[in-house]
Design a protein around this motif. Structure first.
Motif, PDB file in Angstrom:
ATOM      1  N   MET A   1       0.815  -1.210   0.000  1.00  0.00           N
ATOM      2  CA  MET A   1       0.000   0.000   0.000  1.00  0.00           C
ATOM      3  C   MET A   1       0.848   1.258   0.000  1.00  0.00           C
ATOM      4  O   MET A   1       0.457   2.269  -0.560  1.00  0.00           O
ATOM      5  N   ALA A   2       2.017   1.222   0.647  1.00  0.00           N
ATOM      6  CA  ALA A   2       2.835   2.428   0.758  1.00  0.00           C
ATOM      7  C   ALA A   2       3.219   2.953  -0.618  1.00  0.00           C
ATOM      8  O   ALA A   2       3.207   4.158  -0.871  1.00  0.00           O
ATOM      9  N   ALA A   3       3.572   2.048  -1.541  1.00  0.00           N
ATOM     10  CA  ALA A   3       3.966   2.464  -2.887  1.00  0.00           C
ATOM     11  C   ALA A   3       2.781   3.075  -3.624  1.00  0.00           C
ATOM     12  O   ALA A   3       2.918   4.082  -4.330  1.00  0.00           O
ATOM     13  N   ILE A   4       1.596   2.488  -3.472  1.00  0.00           N
ATOM     14  CA  ILE A   4       0.399   3.031  -4.116  1.00  0.00           C
ATOM     15  C   ILE A   4       0.053   4.385  -3.521  1.00  0.00           C
ATOM     16  O   ILE A   4      -0.352   5.309  -4.235  1.00  0.00           O
ATOM     17  N   ASP A   5       0.220   4.521  -2.198  1.00  0.00           N
ATOM     18  CA  ASP A   5      -0.032   5.813  -1.555  1.00  0.00           C
ATOM     19  C   ASP A   5       0.862   6.904  -2.130  1.00  0.00           C
ATOM     20  O   ASP A   5       0.417   8.025  -2.391  1.00  0.00           O
ATOM     21  N   ARG A   6       2.138   6.581  -2.317  1.00  0.00           N
ATOM     22  CA  ARG A   6       3.084   7.580  -2.855  1.00  0.00           C
ATOM     23  C   ARG A   6       2.677   8.012  -4.252  1.00  0.00           C
ATOM     24  O   ARG A   6       2.708   9.207  -4.587  1.00  0.00           O
ATOM     25  N   ILE A   7       2.293   7.059  -5.086  1.00  0.00           N
ATOM     26  CA  ILE A   7       1.878   7.392  -6.456  1.00  0.00           C
ATOM     27  C   ILE A   7       0.582   8.191  -6.427  1.00  0.00           C
ATOM     28  O   ILE A   7       0.403   9.136  -7.195  1.00  0.00           O
ATOM     29  N   ALA A   8      -0.336   7.819  -5.512  1.00  0.00           N
ATOM     30  CA  ALA A   8      -1.607   8.530  -5.408  1.00  0.00           C
ATOM     31  C   ALA A   8      -1.395   9.994  -5.043  1.00  0.00           C
ATOM     32  O   ALA A   8      -2.108  10.876  -5.522  1.00  0.00           O
ATOM     33  N   ARG A   9      -0.411  10.273  -4.209  1.00  0.00           N
ATOM     34  CA  ARG A   9      -0.150  11.646  -3.805  1.00  0.00           C
ATOM     35  C   ARG A   9       0.500  12.464  -4.931  1.00  0.00           C
ATOM     36  O   ARG A   9       0.263  13.658  -5.047  1.00  0.00           O
ATOM     37  N   SER A  10       1.328  11.833  -5.730  1.00  0.00           N
ATOM     38  CA  SER A  10       2.040  12.569  -6.783  1.00  0.00           C
ATOM     39  C   SER A  10       1.313  12.561  -8.120  1.00  0.00           C
ATOM     40  O   SER A  10       1.478  13.474  -8.923  1.00  0.00           O
ATOM     41  N   ALA A  11       0.515  11.515  -8.370  1.00  0.00           N
ATOM     42  CA  ALA A  11      -0.183  11.402  -9.657  1.00  0.00           C
ATOM     43  C   ALA A  11      -1.532  10.733  -9.448  1.00  0.00           C
ATOM     44  O   ALA A  11      -1.851   9.725 -10.073  1.00  0.00           O
ATOM     45  N   GLY A  12      -2.331  11.315  -8.566  1.00  0.00           N
ATOM     46  CA  GLY A  12      -3.588  10.692  -8.178  1.00  0.00           C
ATOM     47  C   GLY A  12      -4.590  10.509  -9.299  1.00  0.00           C
ATOM     48  O   GLY A  12      -5.411   9.586  -9.261  1.00  0.00           O
ATOM     49  N   SER A  13      -4.538  11.342 -10.317  1.00  0.00           N
ATOM     50  CA  SER A  13      -5.506  11.238 -11.411  1.00  0.00           C
ATOM     51  C   SER A  13      -5.070  10.257 -12.498  1.00  0.00           C
ATOM     52  O   SER A  13      -5.820  10.014 -13.442  1.00  0.00           O
ATOM     53  N   SER A  14      -3.882   9.680 -12.363  1.00  0.00           N
ATOM     54  CA  SER A  14      -3.412   8.687 -13.337  1.00  0.00           C
ATOM     55  C   SER A  14      -4.208   7.401 -13.187  1.00  0.00           C
ATOM     56  O   SER A  14      -4.534   6.985 -12.073  1.00  0.00           O
ATOM     57  N   VAL A  15      -4.502   6.765 -14.302  1.00  0.00           N
ATOM     58  CA  VAL A  15      -5.284   5.527 -14.269  1.00  0.00           C
ATOM     59  C   VAL A  15      -4.405   4.375 -13.786  1.00  0.00           C
ATOM     60  O   VAL A  15      -3.317   4.142 -14.306  1.00  0.00           O
ATOM     61  N   ALA A  16      -4.892   3.651 -12.785  1.00  0.00           N
ATOM     62  CA  ALA A  16      -4.138   2.536 -12.210  1.00  0.00           C
ATOM     63  C   ALA A  16      -4.500   1.210 -12.855  1.00  0.00           C
ATOM     64  O   ALA A  16      -3.624   0.398 -13.146  1.00  0.00           O
ATOM     65  N   PHE A  17      -5.799   0.979 -13.089  1.00  0.00           N
ATOM     66  CA  PHE A  17      -6.246  -0.324 -13.573  1.00  0.00           C
ATOM     67  C   PHE A  17      -7.432  -0.137 -14.505  1.00  0.00           C
ATOM     68  O   PHE A  17      -8.315   0.693 -14.248  1.00  0.00           O
ATOM     69  N   VAL A  18      -7.454  -0.945 -15.564  1.00  0.00           N
ATOM     70  CA  VAL A  18      -8.535  -0.888 -16.551  1.00  0.00           C
ATOM     71  C   VAL A  18      -9.080  -2.292 -16.749  1.00  0.00           C
ATOM     72  O   VAL A  18      -8.328  -3.233 -17.044  1.00  0.00           O
ATOM     73  N   SER A  19     -10.390  -2.454 -16.575  1.00  0.00           N
ATOM     74  CA  SER A  19     -11.047  -3.724 -16.862  1.00  0.00           C
ATOM     75  C   SER A  19     -11.791  -3.600 -18.178  1.00  0.00           C
ATOM     76  O   SER A  19     -11.696  -2.575 -18.858  1.00  0.00           O
ATOM     77  N   ASP A  20     -12.546  -4.626 -18.517  1.00  0.00           N
ATOM     78  CA  ASP A  20     -13.320  -4.573 -19.756  1.00  0.00           C
ATOM     79  C   ASP A  20     -14.417  -3.514 -19.704  1.00  0.00           C
ATOM     80  O   ASP A  20     -14.859  -3.014 -20.742  1.00  0.00           O
ATOM     81  N   THR A  21     -14.861  -3.177 -18.491  1.00  0.00           N
ATOM     82  CA  THR A  21     -16.009  -2.279 -18.366  1.00  0.00           C
ATOM     83  C   THR A  21     -15.762  -1.044 -17.506  1.00  0.00           C
ATOM     84  O   THR A  21     -16.617  -0.161 -17.455  1.00  0.00           O
ATOM     85  N   ASP A  22     -14.626  -0.966 -16.815  1.00  0.00           N
ATOM     86  CA  ASP A  22     -14.444   0.114 -15.864  1.00  0.00           C
ATOM     87  C   ASP A  22     -12.962   0.412 -15.692  1.00  0.00           C
ATOM     88  O   ASP A  22     -12.097  -0.309 -16.202  1.00  0.00           O
ATOM     89  N   SER A  23     -12.668   1.481 -14.956  1.00  0.00           N
ATOM     90  CA  SER A  23     -11.285   1.830 -14.648  1.00  0.00           C
ATOM     91  C   SER A  23     -11.256   2.557 -13.312  1.00  0.00           C
ATOM     92  O   SER A  23     -12.293   3.014 -12.815  1.00  0.00           O
ATOM     93  N   ILE A  24     -10.053   2.674 -12.740  1.00  0.00           N
ATOM     94  CA  ILE A  24      -9.904   3.357 -11.464  1.00  0.00           C
ATOM     95  C   ILE A  24      -8.562   4.076 -11.441  1.00  0.00           C
ATOM     96  O   ILE A  24      -7.572   3.570 -11.984  1.00  0.00           O
TER      97      ILE A  24
END
Length: 223
Positions: A1-24
């Motif tokens: 989680m710590a690595a994801i937290d760091r990325i979220a703080r610096s590039a929170g609007s970047s897409v992390a994961f894409v499925s066939d129907t959705d993304s986050i």
């Protein structure tokens, strides 16, 4: 989680994961996984002494990724079950792994705050609550189990420690050349060791991970 937290703080609007129907986005993933991890801690507090593995159905959806990362945030080992298997087979595997279904937890149906470019989204009550209840980032417990799988044939239960998971993910990221913003197509379902390592490798490097898998074995960069 710590690595994801760091990325979220610096590039929170970047897409992390894409499925066939959705993304986050990374911002949404960090908040959602913390909240789900906190819910799992509350629901499975009697199991925390032994930290029983928590089973999540891995079906390539955004929700399943939130649950899998949430399990890691809770401190329990993850047991990811292939969503293509029939229910009887899933239940048999969960029992063989000595896991507890995480799906029995009723998660709060609250909206996730969207990441914004001004860099203050994580100061929201949702972020603070998730960080408090789910636990702040801590030093890596290298010996603690992170992932449990059932080996082929009669090999039985296989445990991957946090250290082994992070070393494998880091090595894969370096070999494939993952970097922030890189499109990365998973080559195996996340219910396998190779698939989950590729998912983690993409997320800890800030890449955009795709749920599709082509059977080639290491993940495919999307040019």
């Amino acid at each position: 989680m710590a690595a994801i937290d760091r990325i979220a703080r610096s590039a929170g609007s970047s897409v992390a994961f894409v499925s066939d129907t959705d993304s986050i986005t990374y911002g949404e993933l960090a908040v959602s996984a913390r909240q789900r991890g906190a819910a799992l801690v509350r629901a499975h507090s009697p199991d925390r002494i032994g930290r029983a593995p928590l089973a999540v159905v891995s079906d390539g959806s955004v929700d399943s990724v939130i649950s899998m990362i949430g399990v890691l945030a809770s401190g329990h080992p993850l047991f990811a079950v292939d969503g293509d298997l029939p229910l009887v087979a899933r239940n048999a595997l969960v029992a063989a792994a000595g896991a507890v279904p995480a799906a029995s937890v009723m998660f709060e149906d609250t909206p996730v705050p969207s990441a914004t470019d001004d860099g203050v989204w994580w100061e929201s009550p949702e972020w603070d609550r998730g960080m408090t209840e789910g636990g702040s980032p801590t030093a890596l417990d290298s010996w603690r189990p992170a992932l449990v799988v059932i080996g082929p044939g009669t090999s039985g239960r296989v445990t991957v420690t946090q250290e082994e998971l992070m070393l494998a993910a880091t090595d894969l990221g370096m070999r494939v050349g993952l970097a922030p913003g890189t499109g990365y197509d998973m080559s195996r379902p996340a219910s396998t060791i190779a698939g989950f390592v590729s998912l983690v490798a993409g997320l800890v490097t800030g890449s955009t991970v795709g749920a599709m898998h082509d059977g080639t074995g290491g993940g495919t960069l999307l040019r």
